[in-house]
Write an enzyme that holds these catalytic residues in place. Structure first.
Site, PDB file in Angstrom:
ATOM      1  N   TYR A  94       0.561   2.075 -11.500  1.00 38.61           N
ATOM      2  CA  TYR A  94       1.188   3.350 -11.140  1.00 38.61           C
ATOM      3  C   TYR A  94       2.470   3.118 -10.368  1.00 38.61           C
ATOM      4  CZ  TYR A  94      -0.135   2.873  -6.214  1.00 38.61           C
ATOM      5  OH  TYR A  94      -0.236   2.441  -4.912  1.00 38.61           O
ATOM      6  N   LYS A 118       1.199  -3.386  -8.915  1.00 37.15           N
ATOM      7  CA  LYS A 118       0.909  -2.047  -8.375  1.00 37.15           C
ATOM      8  C   LYS A 118      -0.227  -1.426  -9.193  1.00 37.15           C
ATOM      9  CE  LYS A 118       3.407   1.801  -6.233  1.00 37.15           C
ATOM     10  NZ  LYS A 118       2.986   1.470  -4.856  1.00 37.15           N
ATOM     11  N   GLU A 175       0.934  -6.977   4.909  1.00 33.66           N
ATOM     12  CA  GLU A 175       1.635  -5.695   4.786  1.00 33.66           C
ATOM     13  C   GLU A 175       0.744  -4.587   5.313  1.00 33.66           C
ATOM     14  OE1 GLU A 175       2.430  -4.916   0.644  1.00 33.66           O
ATOM     15  OE2 GLU A 175       0.436  -5.547   0.020  1.00 33.66           O
ATOM     16  N   LEU A 205       3.129  -6.303  -2.053  1.00 32.56           N
ATOM     17  CA  LEU A 205       3.916  -5.603  -3.055  1.00 32.56           C
ATOM     18  C   LEU A 205       5.366  -5.617  -2.588  1.00 32.56           C
ATOM     19  CD1 LEU A 205       3.773  -3.806  -5.674  1.00 32.56           C
ATOM     20  CD2 LEU A 205       3.892  -1.855  -4.107  1.00 32.56           C
TER      21      LEU A 205
END
Length: 283
Positions: A32, A146, A178, A202
């Site tokens: 996505y 993702k 993250e 990411l």
């Protein structure tokens, strides 16, 4: 009634039908993207679409539309919903077929869906800062994709929420990776630190914009892993994402960062980011 993206068409929301055996529903077998809309215009759409195709390639999913066609559909989705400030979400799954871990044959077509939402920028967070908490990073080792598989991120975000925090700062052992839905940065002596863009994070599109902003204002950047202790010793801490933009963290598990105040380098980055935002078309 709003409008949604469904494969190669823009349709009324109630026309979208998802098969109970869609692999996205049963396996999280898909990817996505979320793209910000400012003043009716998609922001960094090219970068998001490029990453969408990159994620698809990494999971061996062939998107049956060209990038140009997808861009066209995304613009139509924004226009159909008359979005001024908000975002669009779109995803693609490997399709609907009787449940089987093995990939289906070429006769099963991927399913593309998307929706648009009007929502204001979280200006109060930009101005005042937010709280965060440390949470062990237990996700899989391909965070560069993702993927629709977000249960690890969901559990971390829920833990942060239950502690009254905006974000969970994830760490593998002592190493910061993250946020549960963001990238993390520290500022020390005017230098911006952030985890390198490898399989453990990411490579956020907003992250990429921030690194450009840093270069433009003469702020050195070091892409290297930080420990929890090193992060807490930073002068300033920032999280970023498509919807969070550049959000300062002023408290981590009760420890004030920069005296609980938003730092000057964060303000400089925010100001430079503002210059990237598209002006109204008729301005």
């Amino acid at each position: 009634m709003g409008y949604s993206l469904w494969n190669d068409r823009i349709v009324a929301d109630n026309e979208v039908v998802i098969d109970k055996e869609d692999r996205g529903y049963q396996f999280g077998d898909g990817i996505y993207e979320v793209v910000k809309v400012y003043n009716g215009q998609l922001f960094t759409a090219e970068e998001h679409v490029d990453r969408f195709y990159s994620s698809a390639e990494k999971i061996r999913l062939t998107i049956p539309y060209t990038k140009d066609k997808l861009h066209q559909l995304l613009h139509q989705l924004v226009e159909a919903n008359e979005i001024n400030t908000g975002h669009i979400y779109f995803q693609i799954t490997r399709g609907a077929t009787p449940r089987n871990h093995i990939f289906p044959g070429d006769d099963v077509l991927p399913v593309l869906t998307g929706n648009a939402k009007e929502n204001p920028r979280p200006v109060a967070n930009f101005e005042n800062g937010v709280k965060a908490t440390f949470v062990e990073d237990v996700r899989w080792l391909r965070c560069d994709i993702k993927s629709l598989n977000l249960l690890g991120a969901v559990l971390a975000k829920q833990e942060a929420h239950e502690k009254g925090c905006y974000e969970a700062i994830l760490h593998r052992g002592d190493i910061i990776t993250e946020g549960s839905s963001s990238n993390i940065y520290g500022v020390k002596d005017g230098v911006l630190y952030t985890h390198p863009a490898n399989n453990l994070i990411l490579n956020g599109i907003t992250r990429q914009v921030i690194l450009k902003c840093a270069a433009e204002i003469g702020m050195p950047v070091k892409e290297e892993a930080m420990t929890k202790e090193q992060l807490l010793a930073m002068d300033e801490i920032i999280v970023s994402s498509t919807t969070s933009e550049i959000t300062p963290i002023i408290d981590v598990d009760g420890q004030a960062i920069n005296g609980g105040q938003v730092g000057e380098w964060t303000r400089k980055l925010q100001a430079q980011f503002e210059t990237k935002i598209p002006a109204p078309i008729n301005a």
